[in-house]
Scaffold this motif. Structure first.
Motif, PDB file in Angstrom:
ATOM      1  N   SER A   1       0.712  -1.192   0.023  1.00 47.23           N
ATOM      2  CA  SER A   1       0.063   0.026   0.152  1.00 47.23           C
ATOM      3  C   SER A   1       0.769   1.157  -0.072  1.00 47.23           C
ATOM      4  O   SER A   1       0.239   2.267  -0.458  1.00 47.23           O
ATOM      5  CB  SER A   1      -0.996   0.064   1.169  1.00 47.23           C
ATOM      6  OG  SER A   1      -1.635  -1.100   1.256  1.00 47.23           O
ATOM      7  N   ASN A   2       2.180   1.136   0.560  1.00 47.76           N
ATOM      8  CA  ASN A   2       3.110   2.234   0.381  1.00 47.76           C
ATOM      9  C   ASN A   2       2.368   3.308   1.163  1.00 47.76           C
ATOM     10  O   ASN A   2       2.314   4.728   1.039  1.00 47.76           O
ATOM     11  CB  ASN A   2       3.278   2.630  -1.191  1.00 47.76           C
ATOM     12  CG  ASN A   2       4.629   3.737  -0.814  1.00 47.76           C
ATOM     13  OD1 ASN A   2       5.337   3.743   0.001  1.00 47.76           O
ATOM     14  ND2 ASN A   2       4.692   4.631  -1.863  1.00 47.76           N
ATOM     15  N   SER A   3       1.835   2.976   2.508  1.00 47.06           N
ATOM     16  CA  SER A   3       1.160   3.980   3.355  1.00 47.06           C
ATOM     17  C   SER A   3       1.428   3.450   4.795  1.00 47.06           C
ATOM     18  O   SER A   3       1.704   2.471   5.183  1.00 47.06           O
ATOM     19  CB  SER A   3      -0.517   3.824   3.059  1.00 47.06           C
ATOM     20  OG  SER A   3      -0.917   4.759   4.094  1.00 47.06           O
ATOM     21  N   LYS A   4       1.782   4.435   5.762  1.00 45.37           N
ATOM     22  CA  LYS A   4       2.148   4.204   7.111  1.00 45.37           C
ATOM     23  C   LYS A   4       1.273   3.537   7.846  1.00 45.37           C
ATOM     24  O   LYS A   4       1.575   2.585   8.433  1.00 45.37           O
ATOM     25  CB  LYS A   4       2.504   5.591   7.905  1.00 45.37           C
ATOM     26  CG  LYS A   4       1.753   6.725   7.728  1.00 45.37           C
ATOM     27  CD  LYS A   4       2.075   7.789   8.504  1.00 45.37           C
ATOM     28  CE  LYS A   4       1.332   9.105   8.591  1.00 45.37           C
ATOM     29  NZ  LYS A   4       1.690  10.237   9.164  1.00 45.37           N
ATOM     30  N   TYR A   5      -0.034   3.806   7.949  1.00 49.27           N
ATOM     31  CA  TYR A   5      -1.282   3.150   8.709  1.00 49.27           C
ATOM     32  C   TYR A   5      -1.188   1.673   8.236  1.00 49.27           C
ATOM     33  O   TYR A   5      -1.293   0.751   9.249  1.00 49.27           O
ATOM     34  CB  TYR A   5      -2.305   3.706   8.449  1.00 49.27           C
ATOM     35  CG  TYR A   5      -2.399   5.108   9.214  1.00 49.27           C
ATOM     36  CD1 TYR A   5      -2.036   5.198  10.481  1.00 49.27           C
ATOM     37  CD2 TYR A   5      -2.799   6.271   8.589  1.00 49.27           C
ATOM     38  CE1 TYR A   5      -1.941   6.480  11.074  1.00 49.27           C
ATOM     39  CE2 TYR A   5      -2.774   7.466   9.222  1.00 49.27           C
ATOM     40  CZ  TYR A   5      -2.385   7.749  10.509  1.00 49.27           C
ATOM     41  OH  TYR A   5      -2.452   8.896  11.286  1.00 49.27           O
ATOM     42  N   PRO A   6      -1.448   1.232   6.995  1.00 48.22           N
ATOM     43  CA  PRO A   6      -1.479  -0.024   6.592  1.00 48.22           C
ATOM     44  C   PRO A   6      -0.168  -0.754   7.062  1.00 48.22           C
ATOM     45  O   PRO A   6       0.020  -2.070   7.415  1.00 48.22           O
ATOM     46  CB  PRO A   6      -1.755  -0.026   5.107  1.00 48.22           C
ATOM     47  CG  PRO A   6      -2.258   1.176   4.863  1.00 48.22           C
ATOM     48  CD  PRO A   6      -1.692   2.398   6.026  1.00 48.22           C
ATOM     49  N   PHE A   7       0.940  -0.112   6.818  1.00 46.16           N
ATOM     50  CA  PHE A   7       2.177  -0.997   7.264  1.00 46.16           C
ATOM     51  C   PHE A   7       2.315  -1.245   8.402  1.00 46.16           C
ATOM     52  O   PHE A   7       2.871  -2.477   9.195  1.00 46.16           O
ATOM     53  CB  PHE A   7       3.520  -0.138   6.700  1.00 46.16           C
ATOM     54  CG  PHE A   7       4.627  -0.903   6.818  1.00 46.16           C
ATOM     55  CD1 PHE A   7       5.024  -2.002   6.123  1.00 46.16           C
ATOM     56  CD2 PHE A   7       5.850  -0.192   7.463  1.00 46.16           C
ATOM     57  CE1 PHE A   7       6.381  -2.522   6.266  1.00 46.16           C
ATOM     58  CE2 PHE A   7       6.950  -0.819   7.479  1.00 46.16           C
ATOM     59  CZ  PHE A   7       7.243  -2.063   7.019  1.00 46.16           C
ATOM     60  N   LEU A   8       2.052  -0.214   9.447  1.00 49.40           N
ATOM     61  CA  LEU A   8       2.124  -0.371  10.895  1.00 49.40           C
ATOM     62  C   LEU A   8       1.129  -1.263  11.352  1.00 49.40           C
ATOM     63  O   LEU A   8       1.384  -2.347  12.269  1.00 49.40           O
ATOM     64  CB  LEU A   8       1.710   0.890  11.573  1.00 49.40           C
ATOM     65  CG  LEU A   8       1.825   0.787  13.241  1.00 49.40           C
ATOM     66  CD1 LEU A   8       3.174   0.455  13.346  1.00 49.40           C
ATOM     67  CD2 LEU A   8       1.310   2.176  13.508  1.00 49.40           C
ATOM     68  N   GLY A   9      -0.215  -1.459  10.662  1.00 50.65           N
ATOM     69  CA  GLY A   9      -1.228  -2.598  10.899  1.00 50.65           C
ATOM     70  C   GLY A   9      -0.519  -4.003  10.525  1.00 50.65           C
ATOM     71  O   GLY A   9      -0.616  -5.085  11.300  1.00 50.65           O
TER      72      GLY A   9
END
Length: 332
Positions: free
Chosen positions: A135-143
Protein backbone atom coordinates in the motif's frame (compact mmCIF):
# COMPACT_ATOMS: atom_id res chain seq x y z
CA UNK A 1 -9.42 -42.94 -20.87
CA UNK A 2 -10.84 -39.42 -20.93
CA UNK A 3 -13.77 -40.43 -18.70
CA UNK A 4 -11.43 -42.09 -16.18
CA UNK A 5 -9.67 -38.73 -15.76
CA UNK A 6 -12.68 -36.44 -16.14
CA UNK A 7 -15.10 -38.13 -13.71
CA UNK A 8 -12.77 -38.12 -10.63
CA UNK A 9 -11.90 -34.49 -11.42
CA UNK A 10 -15.59 -33.52 -11.54
CA UNK A 11 -16.19 -35.34 -8.25
CA UNK A 12 -13.37 -33.39 -6.57
CA UNK A 13 -14.70 -30.09 -7.96
CA UNK A 14 -18.18 -30.96 -6.68
CA UNK A 15 -16.76 -31.75 -3.22
CA UNK A 16 -14.88 -28.43 -3.17
CA UNK A 17 -17.99 -26.47 -4.19
CA UNK A 18 -20.07 -28.36 -1.61
CA UNK A 19 -17.80 -26.87 1.06
CA UNK A 20 -16.89 -23.43 -0.32
CA UNK A 21 -20.43 -22.33 -1.24
CA UNK A 22 -21.95 -23.09 2.22
CA UNK A 23 -18.94 -21.45 3.91
CA UNK A 24 -19.39 -18.24 1.90
CA UNK A 25 -23.13 -18.22 2.60
CA UNK A 26 -22.36 -18.86 6.28
CA UNK A 27 -20.07 -15.81 6.27
CA UNK A 28 -22.97 -13.62 5.12
CA UNK A 29 -25.25 -14.87 7.89
CA UNK A 30 -22.40 -14.70 10.44
CA UNK A 31 -22.04 -10.97 9.69
CA UNK A 32 -25.81 -10.60 10.11
CA UNK A 33 -25.72 -12.58 13.39
CA UNK A 34 -22.84 -10.43 14.64
CA UNK A 35 -24.70 -7.20 13.97
CA UNK A 36 -27.87 -8.56 15.60
CA UNK A 37 -26.05 -9.87 18.70
CA UNK A 38 -24.13 -6.62 19.14
CA UNK A 39 -27.42 -4.74 18.73
CA UNK A 40 -29.01 -6.84 21.50
CA UNK A 41 -26.01 -6.25 23.77
CA UNK A 42 -26.28 -2.50 23.13
CA UNK A 43 -30.11 -2.45 23.42
CA UNK A 44 -30.84 -1.48 19.82
CA UNK A 45 -32.46 -3.22 16.82
CA UNK A 46 -29.70 -3.88 14.29
CA UNK A 47 -30.41 -4.72 10.61
CA UNK A 48 -34.19 -5.02 10.09
CA UNK A 49 -35.03 -3.41 6.73
CA UNK A 50 -33.48 -5.36 3.82
CA UNK A 51 -35.41 -8.62 3.50
CA UNK A 52 -37.46 -10.33 6.25
CA UNK A 53 -35.93 -9.46 9.66
CA UNK A 54 -33.02 -7.84 7.77
CA UNK A 55 -31.70 -11.26 6.62
CA UNK A 56 -30.58 -9.91 3.22
CA UNK A 57 -28.59 -6.99 4.64
CA UNK A 58 -25.22 -8.76 4.26
CA UNK A 59 -25.93 -9.61 0.61
CA UNK A 60 -26.95 -5.98 -0.07
CA UNK A 61 -23.72 -4.75 1.54
CA UNK A 62 -21.65 -7.20 -0.53
CA UNK A 63 -23.36 -6.10 -3.74
CA UNK A 64 -22.76 -2.44 -2.86
CA UNK A 65 -19.04 -3.02 -2.21
CA UNK A 66 -18.44 -5.14 -5.31
CA UNK A 67 -20.07 -2.56 -7.63
CA UNK A 68 -17.92 0.30 -6.27
CA UNK A 69 -14.78 1.46 -8.07
CA UNK A 70 -11.63 -0.47 -7.12
CA UNK A 71 -9.14 2.30 -6.29
CA UNK A 72 -5.43 1.41 -6.42
CA UNK A 73 -3.02 3.93 -4.81
CA UNK A 74 -0.71 5.48 -7.43
CA UNK A 75 2.49 4.83 -5.44
CA UNK A 76 1.62 1.26 -4.46
CA UNK A 77 3.13 -1.96 -5.80
CA UNK A 78 0.05 -2.80 -7.85
CA UNK A 79 0.67 -6.50 -8.45
CA UNK A 80 1.37 -7.29 -4.79
CA UNK A 81 -1.47 -4.94 -3.75
CA UNK A 82 -4.01 -6.94 -5.78
CA UNK A 83 -2.47 -10.33 -4.97
CA UNK A 84 -2.59 -9.91 -1.15
CA UNK A 85 -6.39 -10.22 -0.66
CA UNK A 86 -6.52 -13.16 -3.09
CA UNK A 87 -3.84 -15.06 -1.13
CA UNK A 88 -5.60 -14.31 2.16
CA UNK A 89 -8.95 -15.52 0.82
CA UNK A 90 -7.53 -18.70 -0.75
CA UNK A 91 -5.74 -19.66 2.48
CA UNK A 92 -8.88 -19.10 4.56
CA UNK A 93 -10.73 -21.59 2.34
CA UNK A 94 -7.90 -24.11 1.80
CA UNK A 95 -8.01 -25.34 5.39
CA UNK A 96 -11.49 -26.83 4.91
CA UNK A 97 -10.02 -29.61 2.74
CA UNK A 98 -9.11 -31.70 5.81
CA UNK A 99 -12.02 -30.82 8.14
CA UNK A 100 -14.14 -33.94 8.88
CA UNK A 101 -17.80 -32.91 9.21
CA UNK A 102 -18.98 -36.44 10.05
CA UNK A 103 -17.61 -40.01 9.66
CA UNK A 104 -16.35 -40.18 6.06
CA UNK A 105 -17.45 -36.59 5.30
CA UNK A 106 -14.06 -35.10 4.47
CA UNK A 107 -12.46 -34.07 1.18
CA UNK A 108 -8.95 -35.29 2.10
CA UNK A 109 -8.56 -37.51 5.18
CA UNK A 110 -4.76 -37.20 5.36
CA UNK A 111 -2.74 -38.54 8.29
CA UNK A 112 -1.13 -35.16 9.00
CA UNK A 113 -4.34 -33.11 8.88
CA UNK A 114 -3.55 -31.08 12.00
CA UNK A 115 -0.12 -30.14 10.62
CA UNK A 116 -1.75 -29.08 7.35
CA UNK A 117 -4.12 -26.77 9.24
CA UNK A 118 -1.29 -25.35 11.32
CA UNK A 119 0.72 -24.64 8.15
CA UNK A 120 -2.26 -22.94 6.45
CA UNK A 121 -2.91 -20.71 9.47
CA UNK A 122 0.79 -19.81 9.61
CA UNK A 123 0.83 -18.75 5.95
CA UNK A 124 -2.08 -16.33 6.44
CA UNK A 125 0.30 -13.70 7.81
CA UNK A 126 1.92 -13.31 4.37
CA UNK A 127 -1.25 -11.87 2.83
CA UNK A 128 -1.47 -9.28 5.60
CA UNK A 129 2.21 -8.28 5.31
CA UNK A 130 1.92 -8.01 1.53
CA UNK A 131 -1.17 -5.79 1.87
CA UNK A 132 0.50 -3.48 4.38
CA UNK A 133 3.80 -3.16 2.51
CA UNK A 134 2.38 -2.83 -1.01
CA UNK A 135 0.00 0.00 0.00
CA UNK A 136 3.02 2.32 0.51
CA UNK A 137 1.20 3.99 3.39
CA UNK A 138 2.24 4.24 7.03
CA UNK A 139 -1.03 3.11 8.62
CA UNK A 140 -1.40 -0.14 6.60
CA UNK A 141 2.31 -0.90 7.09
CA UNK A 142 2.07 -0.43 10.87
CA UNK A 143 -1.06 -2.60 10.94
CA UNK A 144 0.73 -5.32 8.96
CA UNK A 145 3.70 -5.28 11.37
CA UNK A 146 1.33 -5.56 14.32
CA UNK A 147 -0.52 -8.44 12.69
CA UNK A 148 2.68 -10.32 11.88
CA UNK A 149 3.99 -10.04 15.44
CA UNK A 150 0.61 -10.93 16.90
CA UNK A 151 0.02 -14.01 14.73
CA UNK A 152 3.53 -15.37 15.27
CA UNK A 153 3.26 -14.82 19.04
CA UNK A 154 -0.01 -16.68 19.46
CA UNK A 155 0.81 -19.47 16.99
CA UNK A 156 3.50 -20.60 19.45
CA UNK A 157 0.87 -21.08 22.17
CA UNK A 158 -1.54 -22.74 19.71
CA UNK A 159 1.22 -25.16 18.72
CA UNK A 160 1.82 -26.29 22.31
CA UNK A 161 -1.93 -26.59 22.93
CA UNK A 162 -2.23 -28.85 19.88
CA UNK A 163 0.69 -30.95 21.18
CA UNK A 164 -1.22 -31.67 24.41
CA UNK A 165 -4.13 -33.00 22.33
CA UNK A 166 -1.83 -35.06 20.11
CA UNK A 167 -0.20 -36.61 23.18
CA UNK A 168 -3.62 -37.86 24.28
CA UNK A 169 -4.53 -39.21 20.83
CA UNK A 170 -1.25 -40.46 19.35
CA UNK A 171 -2.25 -39.40 15.83
CA UNK A 172 -2.21 -36.29 13.61
CA UNK A 173 -5.36 -37.43 11.79
CA UNK A 174 -8.35 -35.19 12.56
CA UNK A 175 -10.86 -38.04 12.29
CA UNK A 176 -8.94 -40.08 14.87
CA UNK A 177 -8.75 -37.02 17.14
CA UNK A 178 -12.55 -36.87 17.12
CA UNK A 179 -12.93 -40.64 17.61
CA UNK A 180 -10.59 -40.50 20.63
CA UNK A 181 -13.19 -38.28 22.38
CA UNK A 182 -15.97 -40.90 22.42
CA UNK A 183 -15.56 -41.37 26.19
CA UNK A 184 -14.93 -37.75 27.21
CA UNK A 185 -14.38 -34.53 25.27
CA UNK A 186 -10.87 -33.12 25.65
CA UNK A 187 -12.37 -29.80 26.82
CA UNK A 188 -12.89 -31.43 30.25
CA UNK A 189 -9.42 -32.90 31.09
CA UNK A 190 -7.65 -30.16 29.08
CA UNK A 191 -9.87 -27.26 30.18
CA UNK A 192 -7.01 -24.72 30.63
CA UNK A 193 -5.74 -25.56 27.13
CA UNK A 194 -9.25 -25.21 25.72
CA UNK A 195 -9.44 -21.67 27.15
CA UNK A 196 -5.92 -20.82 25.91
CA UNK A 197 -6.75 -22.14 22.44
CA UNK A 198 -9.98 -20.12 22.23
CA UNK A 199 -8.31 -16.88 23.33
CA UNK A 200 -5.39 -17.53 20.97
CA UNK A 201 -7.91 -18.08 18.16
CA UNK A 202 -9.29 -14.59 18.86
CA UNK A 203 -5.78 -13.17 18.48
CA UNK A 204 -5.01 -15.32 15.42
CA UNK A 205 -8.10 -14.03 13.59
CA UNK A 206 -7.52 -10.39 14.70
CA UNK A 207 -10.80 -10.27 16.58
CA UNK A 208 -11.67 -8.05 19.53
CA UNK A 209 -10.23 -7.59 22.11
CA UNK A 210 -7.11 -8.33 20.00
CA UNK A 211 -7.92 -6.37 16.81
CA UNK A 212 -4.77 -4.22 17.06
CA UNK A 213 -3.92 -4.64 13.32
CA UNK A 214 -7.24 -2.94 12.44
CA UNK A 215 -7.31 -0.48 15.34
CA UNK A 216 -9.57 2.23 13.88
CA UNK A 217 -8.89 4.65 16.74
CA UNK A 218 -5.18 4.90 15.83
CA UNK A 219 -4.65 3.14 12.46
CA UNK A 220 -7.81 4.18 10.51
CA UNK A 221 -8.46 0.60 9.30
CA UNK A 222 -5.02 -0.97 9.61
CA UNK A 223 -3.74 -3.00 6.67
CA UNK A 224 -7.06 -2.61 4.81
CA UNK A 225 -7.01 1.22 4.87
CA UNK A 226 -6.17 1.61 1.16
CA UNK A 227 -8.44 -1.19 -0.04
CA UNK A 228 -11.87 -0.74 -1.59
CA UNK A 229 -14.48 -2.58 -3.63
CA UNK A 230 -13.86 -6.29 -4.37
CA UNK A 231 -10.38 -6.28 -2.81
CA UNK A 232 -11.79 -5.18 0.53
CA UNK A 233 -14.59 -7.75 0.23
CA UNK A 234 -11.98 -10.53 -0.11
CA UNK A 235 -10.26 -9.43 3.11
CA UNK A 236 -13.63 -9.19 4.84
CA UNK A 237 -14.71 -12.66 3.67
CA UNK A 238 -11.32 -14.12 4.62
CA UNK A 239 -11.56 -12.81 8.20
CA UNK A 240 -14.97 -14.34 8.80
CA UNK A 241 -14.14 -17.58 6.95
CA UNK A 242 -11.07 -17.87 9.21
CA UNK A 243 -13.33 -17.39 12.25
CA UNK A 244 -15.49 -20.30 11.13
CA UNK A 245 -12.40 -22.43 10.41
CA UNK A 246 -10.89 -21.74 13.85
CA UNK A 247 -14.26 -22.58 15.42
CA UNK A 248 -14.27 -25.89 13.53
CA UNK A 249 -10.73 -26.60 14.77
CA UNK A 250 -11.84 -25.86 18.35
CA UNK A 251 -14.78 -28.24 17.98
CA UNK A 252 -12.59 -31.02 16.55
CA UNK A 253 -9.80 -30.68 19.11
CA UNK A 254 -11.84 -30.14 22.28
CA UNK A 255 -15.60 -30.59 21.78
CA UNK A 256 -15.79 -34.03 20.19
CA UNK A 257 -16.38 -33.01 16.58
CA UNK A 258 -19.57 -34.66 15.33
CA UNK A 259 -20.05 -36.72 18.54
CA UNK A 260 -23.17 -35.91 20.64
CA UNK A 261 -22.67 -34.77 24.25
CA UNK A 262 -24.44 -37.90 25.53
CA UNK A 263 -24.97 -41.16 23.65
CA UNK A 264 -28.55 -41.51 24.91
CA UNK A 265 -31.97 -40.62 23.56
CA UNK A 266 -32.74 -37.94 22.30
CA UNK A 267 -29.13 -36.74 21.77
CA UNK A 268 -28.21 -39.63 19.46
CA UNK A 269 -31.13 -38.95 17.11
CA UNK A 270 -29.49 -35.94 15.43
CA UNK A 271 -26.95 -36.76 12.68
CA UNK A 272 -23.29 -36.13 13.45
CA UNK A 273 -23.00 -33.23 11.00
CA UNK A 274 -25.85 -31.41 12.79
CA UNK A 275 -23.97 -31.66 16.11
CA UNK A 276 -20.82 -30.44 14.36
CA UNK A 277 -22.63 -27.37 12.98
CA UNK A 278 -24.35 -26.63 16.31
CA UNK A 279 -21.00 -26.69 18.14
CA UNK A 280 -19.44 -24.35 15.55
CA UNK A 281 -22.38 -21.95 16.03
CA UNK A 282 -21.80 -22.04 19.80
CA UNK A 283 -18.08 -21.16 19.43
CA UNK A 284 -18.92 -18.40 16.94
CA UNK A 285 -21.42 -16.99 19.44
CA UNK A 286 -18.58 -16.82 21.98
CA UNK A 287 -16.49 -14.90 19.39
CA UNK A 288 -19.29 -12.35 19.00
CA UNK A 289 -20.08 -12.21 22.71
CA UNK A 290 -16.46 -11.39 23.50
CA UNK A 291 -16.50 -8.59 20.94
CA UNK A 292 -19.52 -6.97 22.57
CA UNK A 293 -18.17 -7.38 26.10
CA UNK A 294 -14.43 -6.66 26.31
CA UNK A 295 -12.50 -3.48 25.47
CA UNK A 296 -9.50 -3.53 23.16
CA UNK A 297 -6.14 -4.51 24.72
CA UNK A 298 -3.11 -2.26 24.52
CA UNK A 299 -0.35 -3.71 22.35
CA UNK A 300 2.01 -4.31 25.29
CA UNK A 301 -0.80 -6.15 27.12
CA UNK A 302 -1.39 -8.30 24.05
CA UNK A 303 2.25 -9.33 23.82
CA UNK A 304 2.62 -9.87 27.56
CA UNK A 305 -0.40 -12.19 27.57
CA UNK A 306 1.01 -14.26 24.70
CA UNK A 307 4.63 -14.58 25.81
CA UNK A 308 4.48 -14.32 29.62
CA UNK A 309 1.19 -16.08 30.37
CA UNK A 310 0.07 -18.41 27.58
CA UNK A 311 3.50 -19.70 26.53
CA UNK A 312 4.63 -20.77 30.06
CA UNK A 313 1.15 -22.19 30.82
CA UNK A 314 0.97 -24.23 27.62
CA UNK A 315 4.55 -25.50 28.11
CA UNK A 316 3.71 -26.54 31.69
CA UNK A 317 0.58 -28.34 30.53
CA UNK A 318 2.55 -30.27 27.89
CA UNK A 319 4.90 -31.50 30.65
CA UNK A 320 2.02 -32.36 33.00
CA UNK A 321 0.05 -34.15 30.29
CA UNK A 322 3.00 -36.23 29.09
CA UNK A 323 3.98 -37.05 32.70
CA UNK A 324 0.42 -38.14 33.54
CA UNK A 325 0.20 -40.37 30.46
CA UNK A 326 3.57 -42.04 31.22
CA UNK A 327 2.94 -42.52 34.97
CA UNK A 328 -0.47 -44.14 34.44
CA UNK A 329 0.65 -46.03 31.32
CA UNK A 330 -1.95 -44.31 29.13
CA UNK A 331 0.35 -43.49 26.19
CA UNK A 332 -1.66 -44.26 23.02
Amino acid sequence: MINSILIPGLIIIAQILAIIVPVLISVAFLVYAERKILALIQLRKGPNVVGPFGLLQSFADALKLITKENIIPSNSNKMVFLLAPIITMVLSLAGWAVIPFAPGWVVSDINVGIMYLFAISSLAVYGVIMAGWSSNSKYPFLGALRSAAQMVSYEVSIGFVIITVLLCVGSLNLTKIVEAQETVWFAIPLLPMFIVFFISALAETNRLPFDLPEDESSLVAGFTTEYSSASFVLFFLAEYASMILMSAMTVILFLGGWLPPFDVFPFNILPGIVWFILKIIFILFLFLWVRGTFPRYRYDQLMRLGWKVFLPLSLLWVVLTSGFLVIFNLVP
